[in-house]
Write an enzyme that holds these catalytic residues in place. Structure first.
Site: not given
Length: 295
Positions: A105, A124, A2-3, A167
């Site tokens: 899970h 995970r 998820p973003e 940067r």
DNA sequence: AAGAACTCCTGTTGGC
DNA sequence: TGCCAACAGGAGTTCT
């Protein structure tokens, strides 16, 4: 998984089931996810009412009547499923069972006084949960170093140029750095860079002049970041492998990908003629078009 | 001190 | 078919 758009989608799915509801039971089935659960995790939740559910970057934050806030991060594969009151035991999509009979899970189950049950599943275990005083949220260890919200009013070409000036890290890496902008991940960085016609390997500082003034590319990048995130939120996020909404439905922004996961496919820009390339930057796939995206 | 590499964990996929 | 390496939406820690 998820973003920002996926987390916001999950938040909207959980909100009606959580806000106003009181925890009556919390089943914590293992001592840790990515990190140990906080001490007495179930006991500190039971009896508390959820006052509100918000999002900060890729985190969900439930403010509780106890004065603490429950912070939840989904890592790569974290997923919430809501079982509405009266839905009984089995939930849709729970087909994988371990020998003991519990769905594989499923690590945490929240039960509420409304009868609603919310299950956290994380293959995970890169996700985690924590409890922190609500009054100290902004300075807690999870949030203290987070950069600006890309969908807030703060993101502009000026601010972006200022953040990136001098940067030498590639644009891709700078955009993924949560200390600068918080909420972008691999998918939406690739998509935003394509839309802004910027090369992912270009130094981040190249969108600013030597004095830190924004170039045109800084304004383009700020605008495309906002646009791609807004469109993805409106589409309910992207479902690649296993992302699903709290009600089990799927996002559909993946159909709008222009470069992500499209290696070898023709560039969508009319007349471009290049194919989408995949390279690896700091261990992660980057998808881009050499014809459209210039340094 | 910025930037890159390595790490956690399980499951799936693609090439031989 | 089997085997195994590569890869997956993240990010904290450890190196250089």
């Amino acid at each position: 998984m998820p973003e920002l758009p996926e987390v916001e989608t999950v938040r909207r799915g959980l909100e009606p089931a959580m806000v106003g509801a009181r925890f009556v039971a919390v089943e914590q089935r293992r001592p840790d996810l990515r990190f140990p659960f906080p001490a007495r995790f179930p006991a500190r939740l039971v009896g508390a009412r959820v006052e509100g559910l918000s999002r900060r970057a890729k985190y969900l934050v439930a403010d509780l009547s106890s004065g603490e806030s429950l912070i939840m991060h989904l890592g790569m594969t974290g997923r919430f499923t809501v079982a509405a009151p009266g839905a009984g035991g089995a939930m849709l999509g729970e087909f994988h069972h371990e020998a003991g009979g519990l769905p594989a899970h499923d690590h945490v189950v929240f039960s509420f006084d409304t009868g609603a049950r919310i299950t956290y599943n994380d293959v995970r275990r890169f996700g985690y949960m924590d409890l922190v005083p609500t009054a100290g949220l902004a300075t807690c260890r999870h949030f203290a170093t987070l950069g600006l919200e890309p969908l807030g009013n703060a993101l502009s070409g000026e601010v972006l140029a200022d953040l990136f000036a001098r940067r030498i890290a590639p644009l891709k890496a700078a955009l993924l750095d949560q200390r600068l902008i918080a909420g972008l991940g691999n998918i939406y960085v690739c998509e935003a860079l394509f839309r802004a016609r910027l090369h992912p390997e270009a130094p981040a500082g190249s969108i600013a002049t030597k004095t830190g003034r924004p170039r045109a590319s800084a304004h383009r990048l700020a605008q495309t970041i906002r646009a791609v995130l807004e469109e993805a939120v409106a589409a309910g996020g992207s479902t690649l492998r296993d992302f699903a909404h709290a009600d089990g439905s799927l996002g559909y922004f993946q159909h709008a990908f222009q470069v992500y996961d499209r290696e070898g496919e023709p560039c969508v820009t009319p007349g471009c003629g290049h194919v989408v390339r995949r390279i690896v930057q700091s261990g992660r796939s980057t998808f881009f078009c050499e014809g459209c995206q210039r340094r």
